[in-house]
Design a protein around this motif. Structure first.
Motif, short mmCIF file in Angstrom:
data_model
loop_
_atom_site.label_atom_id
_atom_site.label_comp_id
_atom_site.label_asym_id
_atom_site.label_seq_id
_atom_site.Cartn_x
_atom_site.Cartn_y
_atom_site.Cartn_z
N VAL A 1 -3.44 58.81 -61.47
CA VAL A 1 -4.48 59.67 -62.04
C VAL A 1 -5.75 58.84 -62.17
CG1 VAL A 1 -5.10 61.12 -64.02
CG2 VAL A 1 -2.69 60.84 -63.41
N GLU A 2 -6.85 59.31 -61.60
CA GLU A 2 -8.08 58.52 -61.69
C GLU A 2 -9.29 59.42 -61.92
OE1 GLU A 2 -8.49 55.55 -58.63
OE2 GLU A 2 -10.53 55.04 -59.26
N GLY A 3 -10.08 59.08 -62.92
CA GLY A 3 -11.34 59.77 -63.16
C GLY A 3 -12.44 59.09 -62.35
N PHE A 4 -13.53 59.82 -62.15
CA PHE A 4 -14.63 59.20 -61.40
C PHE A 4 -15.96 59.85 -61.75
CE2 PHE A 4 -16.01 62.47 -58.42
CZ PHE A 4 -14.96 63.37 -58.48
N ILE A 5 -17.01 59.10 -61.52
CA ILE A 5 -18.38 59.60 -61.56
C ILE A 5 -18.90 59.38 -60.14
CG2 ILE A 5 -20.70 59.33 -62.58
CD1 ILE A 5 -18.68 60.04 -64.73
N VAL A 6 -19.42 60.43 -59.55
CA VAL A 6 -19.70 60.39 -58.11
C VAL A 6 -20.70 59.31 -57.70
CG1 VAL A 6 -21.50 62.18 -58.17
CG2 VAL A 6 -20.16 61.83 -56.08
N THR A 7 -21.56 58.89 -58.65
CA THR A 7 -22.54 57.85 -58.28
C THR A 7 -21.87 56.53 -57.90
OG1 THR A 7 -22.77 57.55 -60.65
CG2 THR A 7 -24.53 58.76 -59.56
N ARG A 8 -20.56 56.42 -58.18
CA ARG A 8 -19.79 55.27 -57.72
C ARG A 8 -19.98 55.07 -56.20
NH1 ARG A 8 -13.19 55.07 -57.85
NH2 ARG A 8 -13.41 55.99 -59.90
N TRP A 9 -20.14 56.19 -55.48
CA TRP A 9 -20.26 56.11 -54.01
C TRP A 9 -21.70 56.32 -53.55
CZ3 TRP A 9 -16.10 59.17 -56.10
CH2 TRP A 9 -14.86 58.51 -56.03
N TRP A 10 -22.66 56.13 -54.45
CA TRP A 10 -24.07 56.39 -54.13
C TRP A 10 -24.47 55.75 -52.80
CZ3 TRP A 10 -27.60 59.72 -55.51
CH2 TRP A 10 -28.93 59.47 -55.19
N ASN A 11 -24.07 54.49 -52.61
CA ASN A 11 -24.47 53.79 -51.38
C ASN A 11 -23.84 54.40 -50.13
OD1 ASN A 11 -26.01 52.07 -52.84
ND2 ASN A 11 -24.42 50.48 -53.01
N ARG A 12 -22.79 55.18 -50.32
CA ARG A 12 -22.12 55.79 -49.16
C ARG A 12 -22.52 57.26 -48.97
NH1 ARG A 12 -15.89 54.87 -49.37
NH2 ARG A 12 -16.08 55.97 -47.39
N PHE A 13 -23.46 57.76 -49.79
CA PHE A 13 -23.88 59.17 -49.65
C PHE A 13 -24.35 59.49 -48.22
CE2 PHE A 13 -24.77 61.43 -53.97
CZ PHE A 13 -23.56 61.01 -54.46
N PRO A 14 -25.16 58.62 -47.57
CA PRO A 14 -25.60 58.97 -46.20
C PRO A 14 -24.42 59.23 -45.27
CG PRO A 14 -26.88 57.13 -47.06
CD PRO A 14 -25.77 57.37 -48.05
N GLU A 15 -23.36 58.43 -45.41
CA GLU A 15 -22.16 58.62 -44.57
C GLU A 15 -21.50 59.98 -44.88
OE1 GLU A 15 -19.30 55.58 -45.69
OE2 GLU A 15 -17.66 57.00 -45.31
N GLY A 16 -21.33 60.27 -46.16
CA GLY A 16 -20.70 61.54 -46.56
C GLY A 16 -21.53 62.75 -46.14
N LYS A 17 -22.86 62.63 -46.29
CA LYS A 17 -23.74 63.76 -45.93
C LYS A 17 -23.68 64.01 -44.43
CE LYS A 17 -27.11 63.00 -49.63
NZ LYS A 17 -28.50 62.69 -49.95
N ALA A 18 -23.62 62.94 -43.64
CA ALA A 18 -23.58 63.09 -42.18
C ALA A 18 -22.30 63.82 -41.76
CB ALA A 18 -23.68 61.73 -41.50
N VAL A 19 -21.17 63.46 -42.36
CA VAL A 19 -19.90 64.12 -42.01
C VAL A 19 -19.95 65.60 -42.44
CG1 VAL A 19 -17.40 64.15 -42.34
CG2 VAL A 19 -18.60 61.97 -42.22
N MET A 20 -20.45 65.83 -43.64
CA MET A 20 -20.51 67.21 -44.16
C MET A 20 -21.43 68.07 -43.29
SD MET A 20 -18.88 68.47 -46.69
CE MET A 20 -18.78 67.89 -48.34
N LYS A 21 -22.56 67.51 -42.88
CA LYS A 21 -23.51 68.25 -42.02
C LYS A 21 -22.83 68.60 -40.69
CE LYS A 21 -27.80 69.36 -40.43
NZ LYS A 21 -27.58 69.51 -39.02
N LYS A 22 -22.07 67.64 -40.15
CA LYS A 22 -21.37 67.86 -38.87
C LYS A 22 -20.35 69.00 -39.05
CE LYS A 22 -18.38 65.19 -35.76
NZ LYS A 22 -17.06 65.52 -36.32
N TRP A 23 -19.61 68.97 -40.14
CA TRP A 23 -18.62 70.03 -40.39
C TRP A 23 -19.30 71.39 -40.55
CZ3 TRP A 23 -15.41 66.84 -44.49
CH2 TRP A 23 -14.49 66.03 -43.82
N ILE A 24 -20.48 71.41 -41.19
CA ILE A 24 -21.22 72.68 -41.33
C ILE A 24 -21.64 73.16 -39.94
CG2 ILE A 24 -23.36 73.74 -42.19
CD1 ILE A 24 -23.10 71.92 -44.66
N ASP A 25 -22.21 72.26 -39.15
CA ASP A 25 -22.68 72.63 -37.80
C ASP A 25 -21.52 73.13 -36.94
OD1 ASP A 25 -25.23 71.93 -38.52
OD2 ASP A 25 -25.19 69.96 -37.57
N GLU A 26 -20.32 72.57 -37.15
CA GLU A 26 -19.15 72.97 -36.36
C GLU A 26 -18.47 74.23 -36.92
OE1 GLU A 26 -17.87 68.39 -35.06
OE2 GLU A 26 -16.74 69.44 -36.60
#
Ligand SMILES: NC(=O)c1ccc[n+]([C@@H]2O[C@H](COP(=O)([O-])OP(=O)(O)OC[C@H]3O[C@@H](n4cnc5c(N)ncnc54)[C@H](OP(=O)(O)O)[C@@H]3O)[C@@H](O)[C@H]2O)c1
Length: 331
Positions: free
Chosen positions: A270-295
């Motif tokens: 069980v693990e809690g999180f605050i999303v800013t933990r991955w702030w530096n990886r947001f560009p990577e996550g946004k790129a994948v999400m954008k690709k999934w939206i486009d597809e």
């Protein structure tokens, strides 16, 4: 001198937010110095964390917005350019875009790479809520094809994305949401089982939809829903604790059964999180999400309400479930 408006916290939240918690005040913005810009809010985000977060009375209510630069003494941010930033519930913001420290505090970013998509998505599926779903689910639940995933708040900004990511990963997905209209939309996203938690018996529904148990539970709701869901976890199940919207307005700690013996006996992670933990990886996550939206693999919805003056009412309605997908305020 340019006039601006901001919403401040007039009194600490106690129980459900009320009109008296909010006050609209005017401020004068001084003339720009070198490096500074003035931006006018275009879209503002209202999010459940604004209720959960404790901040001082008299301060501007926290939050992110997409804004257009209307005056500029910074060549990197010309007039007309779109930015996003955590500048709070402000109609107009003066910010030093050249001062890295001050800028980092509000996470000033240019809104780019959206193609033909609406800039408001930078506050939703291609912004903080989308990244909460992407990293909070994939990193903490580590889903594998064939596993069973449970997500509540399934018609919301985060939950609707989590369920679709789980489908992309080949999982069976069970969602819970708060109305028939919401459940119908969630089902149309490809979820395998969807229940209205206001009408269904949660234990019975989970027994029926997951007779062998749940491998991954992404929790947006907490409280008594989670006490019940825990009893359906498979051995070595993983739980990503994202939010607890059912308890944010509680004035007394809830009396829920002790979770730890179940965590022990089922050997859960069980693990809690605050999303800013991955702030530096947001560009990577946004790129994948954008690709999934486009597809066409990820669909999203927004509930857009109008009027900066109406922000408190729109925020309060979000907490009561008035949104399908991301709740957005058009300034
Ligand atoms: N950990 C992080 O970094 C992080 C980041 C972003 C969001 N979050 C959390 O993630 C959760 C979802 O956020 P979101 O932005 O996607 O909001 P959202 O789900 O789009 O909107 C909030 C929804 O919560 C539901 N709700 C309200 N009261 C409830 C109750 N008593 N029981 C069950 N559901 C209730 C309502 O839907 P129904 O009509 O279905 O009840 C409402 O539409 C929140 O708990 C939020 O605090 C955490």
């Amino acid at each position: 001198m340019v006039k601006a408006k901001k919403w401040i916290l007039a009194a600490e939240f106690a129980g459900e937010p009320k009109d008296s918690n909010f006050k609209l005040v005017e401020e004068d913005l001084r003339a720009l110095k070198d490096g500074e810009i003035i931006c006018d809010a275009v879209y503002l985000s209202v999010d459940p964390y604004m209720r959960a977060h404790v901040f001082p009375v008299g301060s501007c209510i926290i939050g992110e917005q997409v804004a257009r630069v209307t005056e500029s003494k910074n060549a990197d941010y010309p007039v007309g350019c779109l930015v996003q930033m955590y500048s709070g519930w402000r109609s107009r913001t003066l910010i030093n875009a050249a001062n890295k420290t001050a800028t980092e505090a509000v996470h000033l970013l240019k809104v780019t790479d959206l193609g033909k998509l609406e800039p408001s998505l930078a506050l939703g599926i291609l912004g903080m809520p989308g990244m909460t779903a992407y990293f909070g689910f994939l990193e903490l639940c580590q889903p594998k094809a064939g596993e069973t995933v449970l997500v509540n708040g399934a018609a919301g900004a985060v939950g609707s994305a989590v369920g679709q990511i789980a489908k992309i990963k080949g999982c069976k997905v069970i969602g819970f949401a708060g109305s028939k209209e919401k459940c119908d939309w969630v089902k149309s996203l490809g979820f395998d089982h969807v229940f209205n938690y206001k009408e269904a018996d949660i234990n019975k529904s989970l027994k029926e939809a997951a007779p062998d148990g749940i491998d991954c539970y992404f929790d947006n709701v907490g409280g008594s829903f989670t006490s019940k869901a825990l009893q359906h976890m498979k051995e070595f199940g993983r739980i990503s604790v994202c939010g607890g919207i059912s308890v944010y307005n509680d004035t007394k700690p809830a009396l829920t059964p002790d979770a730890f013996m179940t965590i022990l006996s089922q050997q859960l992670r069980v693990e809690g999180f605050i999303v800013t933990r991955w702030w530096n990886r947001f560009p990577e996550g946004k790129a994948v999400m954008k690709k999934w939206i486009d597809e066409g693999k990820i669909k999203y919805r927004e509930t857009v309400k109008e009027g900066f003056e109406n922000m408190p009412q729109i925020f309060m309605s979000l907490l009561k479930g008035a949104n399908i997908g991301k709740m957005i305020v058009k300034a």
